[in-house]
Design a protein around this motif. Structure first.
Motif, PDB file in Angstrom:
ATOM      1  N   ARG A   1       8.929  22.981 -11.666  1.00 25.75           N
ATOM      2  CA  ARG A   1      10.183  22.693 -10.977  1.00 25.75           C
ATOM      3  C   ARG A   1      10.221  23.325  -9.585  1.00 25.75           C
ATOM      4  NH1 ARG A   1      13.943  24.098 -16.035  1.00 25.75           N
ATOM      5  NH2 ARG A   1      11.913  24.785 -16.781  1.00 25.75           N
ATOM      6  N   ALA A   2       9.724  24.561  -9.493  1.00 23.58           N
ATOM      7  CA  ALA A   2       9.719  25.237  -8.193  1.00 23.58           C
ATOM      8  C   ALA A   2       8.821  24.512  -7.198  1.00 23.58           C
ATOM      9  CB  ALA A   2       9.254  26.684  -8.361  1.00 23.58           C
ATOM     10  N   LEU A   3       7.633  24.106  -7.650  1.00 21.77           N
ATOM     11  CA  LEU A   3       6.691  23.459  -6.742  1.00 21.77           C
ATOM     12  C   LEU A   3       7.089  22.013  -6.455  1.00 21.77           C
ATOM     13  CD1 LEU A   3       3.344  24.984  -8.059  1.00 21.77           C
ATOM     14  CD2 LEU A   3       4.555  25.530  -5.942  1.00 21.77           C
ATOM     15  N   SER A   4       7.668  21.332  -7.448  1.00 22.36           N
ATOM     16  CA  SER A   4       8.142  19.977  -7.173  1.00 22.36           C
ATOM     17  C   SER A   4       9.337  20.018  -6.224  1.00 22.36           C
ATOM     18  CB  SER A   4       8.511  19.246  -8.470  1.00 22.36           C
ATOM     19  OG  SER A   4       9.618  19.853  -9.107  1.00 22.36           O
ATOM     20  N   THR A   5      10.145  21.084  -6.313  1.00 25.03           N
ATOM     21  CA  THR A   5      11.249  21.241  -5.364  1.00 25.03           C
ATOM     22  C   THR A   5      10.724  21.508  -3.965  1.00 25.03           C
ATOM     23  OG1 THR A   5      12.713  22.067  -7.099  1.00 25.03           O
ATOM     24  CG2 THR A   5      13.339  22.563  -4.839  1.00 25.03           C
ATOM     25  N   LEU A   6       9.626  22.274  -3.868  1.00 28.30           N
ATOM     26  CA  LEU A   6       9.002  22.473  -2.560  1.00 28.30           C
ATOM     27  C   LEU A   6       8.570  21.127  -1.977  1.00 28.30           C
ATOM     28  CD1 LEU A   6       7.931  24.309  -0.326  1.00 28.30           C
ATOM     29  CD2 LEU A   6       5.814  24.556  -1.643  1.00 28.30           C
ATOM     30  N   GLY A   7       7.907  20.316  -2.812  1.00 29.13           N
ATOM     31  CA  GLY A   7       7.553  18.971  -2.364  1.00 29.13           C
ATOM     32  C   GLY A   7       8.795  18.141  -2.068  1.00 29.13           C
ATOM     33  N   GLY A   8       9.836  18.348  -2.871  1.00 28.65           N
ATOM     34  CA  GLY A   8      11.063  17.573  -2.697  1.00 28.65           C
ATOM     35  C   GLY A   8      11.804  17.899  -1.425  1.00 28.65           C
ATOM     36  N   THR A   9      11.793  19.176  -1.019  1.00 25.65           N
ATOM     37  CA  THR A   9      12.469  19.528   0.230  1.00 25.65           C
ATOM     38  C   THR A   9      11.791  18.852   1.413  1.00 25.65           C
ATOM     39  OG1 THR A   9      11.161  21.571   0.389  1.00 25.65           O
ATOM     40  CG2 THR A   9      13.346  21.732  -0.608  1.00 25.65           C
ATOM     41  N   HIS A  10      10.473  18.750   1.335  1.00 24.57           N
ATOM     42  CA  HIS A  10       9.753  18.002   2.373  1.00 24.57           C
ATOM     43  C   HIS A  10      10.195  16.539   2.357  1.00 24.57           C
ATOM     44  CE1 HIS A  10       6.434  17.000   5.060  1.00 24.57           C
ATOM     45  NE2 HIS A  10       6.151  15.990   4.262  1.00 24.57           N
ATOM     46  N   ARG A  11      10.390  16.004   1.162  1.00 22.82           N
ATOM     47  CA  ARG A  11      10.808  14.603   1.036  1.00 22.82           C
ATOM     48  C   ARG A  11      12.230  14.388   1.540  1.00 22.82           C
ATOM     49  NH1 ARG A  11       6.676  15.313  -2.234  1.00 22.82           N
ATOM     50  NH2 ARG A  11       5.578  13.533  -3.148  1.00 22.82           N
ATOM     51  N   ILE A  12      13.104  15.387   1.357  1.00 23.78           N
ATOM     52  CA  ILE A  12      14.460  15.284   1.908  1.00 23.78           C
ATOM     53  C   ILE A  12      14.384  15.116   3.425  1.00 23.78           C
ATOM     54  CG2 ILE A  12      16.596  16.575   2.336  1.00 23.78           C
ATOM     55  CD1 ILE A  12      16.232  17.779  -0.490  1.00 23.78           C
ATOM     56  N   GLY A  13      13.557  15.947   4.042  1.00 27.34           N
ATOM     57  CA  GLY A  13      13.350  15.802   5.485  1.00 27.34           C
ATOM     58  C   GLY A  13      12.735  14.462   5.837  1.00 27.34           C
ATOM     59  N   MET A  14      11.781  14.021   5.018  1.00 24.71           N
ATOM     60  CA  MET A  14      11.128  12.730   5.257  1.00 24.71           C
ATOM     61  C   MET A  14      12.118  11.575   5.149  1.00 24.71           C
ATOM     62  SD  MET A  14       7.795  12.936   5.897  1.00 24.71           S
ATOM     63  CE  MET A  14       7.031  11.442   5.270  1.00 24.71           C
ATOM     64  N   PHE A  15      13.172  11.755   4.348  1.00 24.39           N
ATOM     65  CA  PHE A  15      14.197  10.717   4.229  1.00 24.39           C
ATOM     66  C   PHE A  15      15.032  10.614   5.500  1.00 24.39           C
ATOM     67  CE2 PHE A  15      18.720   9.929   3.198  1.00 24.39           C
ATOM     68  CZ  PHE A  15      18.614   8.577   2.914  1.00 24.39           C
ATOM     69  N   PHE A  16      15.512  11.755   5.984  1.00 24.25           N
ATOM     70  CA  PHE A  16      16.388  11.732   7.158  1.00 24.25           C
ATOM     71  C   PHE A  16      15.621  11.505   8.454  1.00 24.25           C
ATOM     72  CE2 PHE A  16      19.092  14.111   4.153  1.00 24.25           C
ATOM     73  CZ  PHE A  16      20.247  13.345   4.237  1.00 24.25           C
ATOM     74  N   GLY A  17      14.378  11.968   8.510  1.00 22.56           N
ATOM     75  CA  GLY A  17      13.607  11.883   9.738  1.00 22.56           C
ATOM     76  C   GLY A  17      13.463  10.484  10.315  1.00 22.56           C
ATOM     77  N   PRO A  18      13.034   9.495   9.517  1.00 24.25           N
ATOM     78  CA  PRO A  18      12.873   8.152  10.080  1.00 24.25           C
ATOM     79  C   PRO A  18      14.163   7.544  10.616  1.00 24.25           C
ATOM     80  CG  PRO A  18      11.663   8.348   8.032  1.00 24.25           C
ATOM     81  CD  PRO A  18      12.506   9.577   8.152  1.00 24.25           C
ATOM     82  N   PHE A  19      15.305   7.831   9.950  1.00 22.21           N
ATOM     83  CA  PHE A  19      16.571   7.292  10.442  1.00 22.21           C
ATOM     84  C   PHE A  19      16.953   7.933  11.769  1.00 22.21           C
ATOM     85  CE2 PHE A  19      16.859   6.478   5.867  1.00 22.21           C
ATOM     86  CZ  PHE A  19      17.173   5.130   5.883  1.00 22.21           C
ATOM     87  N   ALA A  20      16.759   9.257  11.871  1.00 25.32           N
ATOM     88  CA  ALA A  20      17.032   9.939  13.134  1.00 25.32           C
ATOM     89  C   ALA A  20      16.101   9.428  14.227  1.00 25.32           C
ATOM     90  CB  ALA A  20      16.873  11.454  12.951  1.00 25.32           C
ATOM     91  N   GLY A  21      14.834   9.238  13.873  1.00 24.33           N
ATOM     92  CA  GLY A  21      13.872   8.711  14.832  1.00 24.33           C
ATOM     93  C   GLY A  21      14.226   7.310  15.285  1.00 24.33           C
ATOM     94  N   ALA A  22      14.626   6.457  14.345  1.00 27.13           N
ATOM     95  CA  ALA A  22      14.986   5.076  14.681  1.00 27.13           C
ATOM     96  C   ALA A  22      16.195   5.042  15.619  1.00 27.13           C
ATOM     97  CB  ALA A  22      15.281   4.288  13.407  1.00 27.13           C
ATOM     98  N   ALA A  23      17.175   5.943  15.367  1.00 28.31           N
ATOM     99  CA  ALA A  23      18.374   5.973  16.207  1.00 28.31           C
ATOM    100  C   ALA A  23      18.022   6.341  17.647  1.00 28.31           C
ATOM    101  CB  ALA A  23      19.384   6.980  15.635  1.00 28.31           C
ATOM    102  N   LEU A  24      17.213   7.373  17.826  1.00 28.73           N
ATOM    103  CA  LEU A  24      16.879   7.808  19.178  1.00 28.73           C
ATOM    104  C   LEU A  24      15.908   6.859  19.863  1.00 28.73           C
ATOM    105  CD1 LEU A  24      17.954  10.107  20.852  1.00 28.73           C
ATOM    106  CD2 LEU A  24      15.936  11.454  20.256  1.00 28.73           C
ATOM    107  N   MET A  25      15.115   6.120  19.080  1.00 26.43           N
ATOM    108  CA  MET A  25      14.197   5.143  19.682  1.00 26.43           C
ATOM    109  C   MET A  25      14.933   4.016  20.381  1.00 26.43           C
ATOM    110  SD  MET A  25      10.741   4.658  17.385  1.00 26.43           S
ATOM    111  CE  MET A  25      11.539   4.433  15.803  1.00 26.43           C
ATOM    112  N   HIS A  26      16.176   3.764  19.985  1.00 31.14           N
ATOM    113  CA  HIS A  26      16.956   2.730  20.662  1.00 31.14           C
ATOM    114  C   HIS A  26      17.193   3.092  22.128  1.00 31.14           C
ATOM    115  CE1 HIS A  26      17.845  -0.164  17.544  1.00 31.14           C
ATOM    116  NE2 HIS A  26      18.164   0.810  16.705  1.00 31.14           N
ATOM    117  N   PHE A  27      17.200   4.410  22.425  1.00 32.12           N
ATOM    118  CA  PHE A  27      17.483   4.867  23.784  1.00 32.12           C
ATOM    119  C   PHE A  27      16.221   5.299  24.534  1.00 32.12           C
ATOM    120  CE2 PHE A  27      21.154   5.795  21.079  1.00 32.12           C
ATOM    121  CZ  PHE A  27      22.147   5.090  21.738  1.00 32.12           C
ATOM    122  N   LEU A  28      15.247   5.856  23.815  1.00 27.68           N
ATOM    123  CA  LEU A  28      14.086   6.443  24.481  1.00 27.68           C
ATOM    124  C   LEU A  28      12.766   5.769  24.112  1.00 27.68           C
ATOM    125  CD1 LEU A  28      14.976  10.241  24.030  1.00 27.68           C
ATOM    126  CD2 LEU A  28      15.402   8.791  26.033  1.00 27.68           C
TER     127      LEU A  28
END
Length: 392
Positions: free
Chosen positions: A134-161
């Motif tokens: 559970r501890a190590l899967s959560t470590l992997g999961g926290t990376h995945r949480i970031g991986m979830f939000f990252g592309p949306f944030a990237g897509a939003a800023l790509m509209h401008f830059l």
């Protein structure tokens, strides 16, 4: 330390906070690295090869990463890795040739190796065995949480830059990870046995010989899983480009795939702790293999999105499986050396997946390359079925 007296909440901020931000940065940039290479004039095969250099950078740094972390401490290792990553992303923005972009992807791989080895080693020592998965899967999961939000944030800023917007999101996230890592004290596991403290460190060659059977069975299975995981990061943007989807749409698909990936990491860890490692390793390998084999059959947005999300489910179900199997097999004395070799095997797969995809794409077609990577899942499943206990 018993399970009843231990809570993951006690180590949540220092153990997982920087990992969320590091994952956010990765999530923003991974969908666009291949596209940046294409904009610089690279062919699909060369674009895949440039992305593969992330794995090569990690591969070359596993052993030095262990030494750096042991020498300077976790806090400095994490801060240094974040700083190197920021420098690499700045180089991506200002690269005017495929060669400079390739250098930046090598640096990304180097930073990633240092960052995650520092996190993994602490958790293995600090968390009781009954909660290890559970501890190590959560470590992997926290990376995945970031991986979830990252592309949306990237897509939003790509509209401008444009494509640079994704890299600026990554720079902001990695700067935050570095500052958070610097602001917290080094994490220290419980005291070690005196005989282990005084004993001479085993050499890498001795560890490799002693544990050769594990490396040649479970290690090969993890290598194949890693090849599929790395391959999918290239498959999604290249196949999206192949069927005519825009860069912003590609980032959104990447983000939705990461959402499915993110949702199942804790249940996967609990299944591993309660029922055994096989019952996560097997579905992970089979689902990812099936999804990759199905990608070349898609030709429109909805079918491509559906299969990509299935691939995310398989990947998320295997959250932490690499680290957990390595932790289970590692000896208490010489653990850092063992984990360095384990990560080396894993990163051989991470490097090889996109390289194989690139080679088959150049020789045959992109669809054939994707299908070959997908077949690895069925080979890995057979290895896990034979090598892992069928119960807890």
């Amino acid at each position: 330390m018993g399970e009843a007296s231990f809570s993951l909440k006690k180590i949540a901020i220092p153990a997982y906070g920087p990992s969320v931000l590091f994952g956010l940065g990765n999530g923003a940039i991974l969908p666009v690295i291949a596209l940046s290479a294409r904009d610089l004039g690279a062919s699909p095969a060369l674009a895949g090869l440039i992305v593969a250099l992330i794995g090569l950078g990690s591969l070359a740094t596993n052993i030095p990463a262990a030494l750096v972390t042991a020498r300077f401490g976790e806090r400095k290792a994490l801060t240094g890795a974040s700083t190197v990553m920021v420098a690499a992303l700045l180089l991506c923005i200002f690269a005017r040739s495929e060669a400079l972009l390739a250098v930046s992807t090598l640096l990304i791989g180097t930073a990633t190796s240092v960052f995650y080895l520092a996190r993994q080693t602490y958790l293995i020592e600090a968390v009781p065995f009954a909660m290890r998965a559970r501890a190590l899967s959560t470590l992997g999961g926290t990376h995945r949480i970031g991986m979830f939000f990252g592309p949306f944030a990237g897509a939003a800023l790509m509209h401008f830059l444009g494509l640079a917007g994704a890299y600026w999101v990554g720079i902001a996230a990695l700067t935050g990870a570095g500052l958070l890592s610097w602001s917290i004290p080094d994490l220290h596991a419980g005291p070690k046995d005196e005989t282990q403290v005084n004993a001479a460190k085993p050499r890498m060659a001795a560890i490799a010989r002693t544990h050769a059977s594990v490396f040649l069975t479970l290690g090969v299975g993890i290598l194949l899983i890693s090849a599929m995981r790395a391959g999918r990061q290239v498959v999604i943007p290249l196949w999206a480009d192949h069927i005519g989807l825009s860069p912003a749409a590609t980032s959104i698909i990447f983000g939705l795939t990461s959402a499915v990936d993110m949702l199942v990491f804790y249940p996967a860890g609990k299944i591993m702790d309660q029922y055994g490692r096989l019952w996560v390793a097997l579905p992970c390998a089979l689902i990812m293999g099936l999804a990759l084999l199905s990608i070349p059959l898609t030709g429109v947005l909805i079918t491509f999105l559906t299969v990509s999300m299935l691939m995310g489910l398989g990947n998320g179900f295997g959250s932490g499986i690499n680290m957990t199997l390595g932790a289970d097999a590692s000896p208490s004395h010489g653990r850092t050396e063992f984990l360095g070799l384990w990560r080396l095997i894993s990163d051989v797969g991470t490097s090889a997946g996109p390289v194989i995809l690139s080679g088959i794409t150049a020789l045959v077609s992109l669809g054939a390359g994707i299908a070959l990577i997908g077949s690895f899942g069925f080979v890995a499943a057979a290895i896990f079925w034979r090598s892992l206990p069928h119960g807890r």
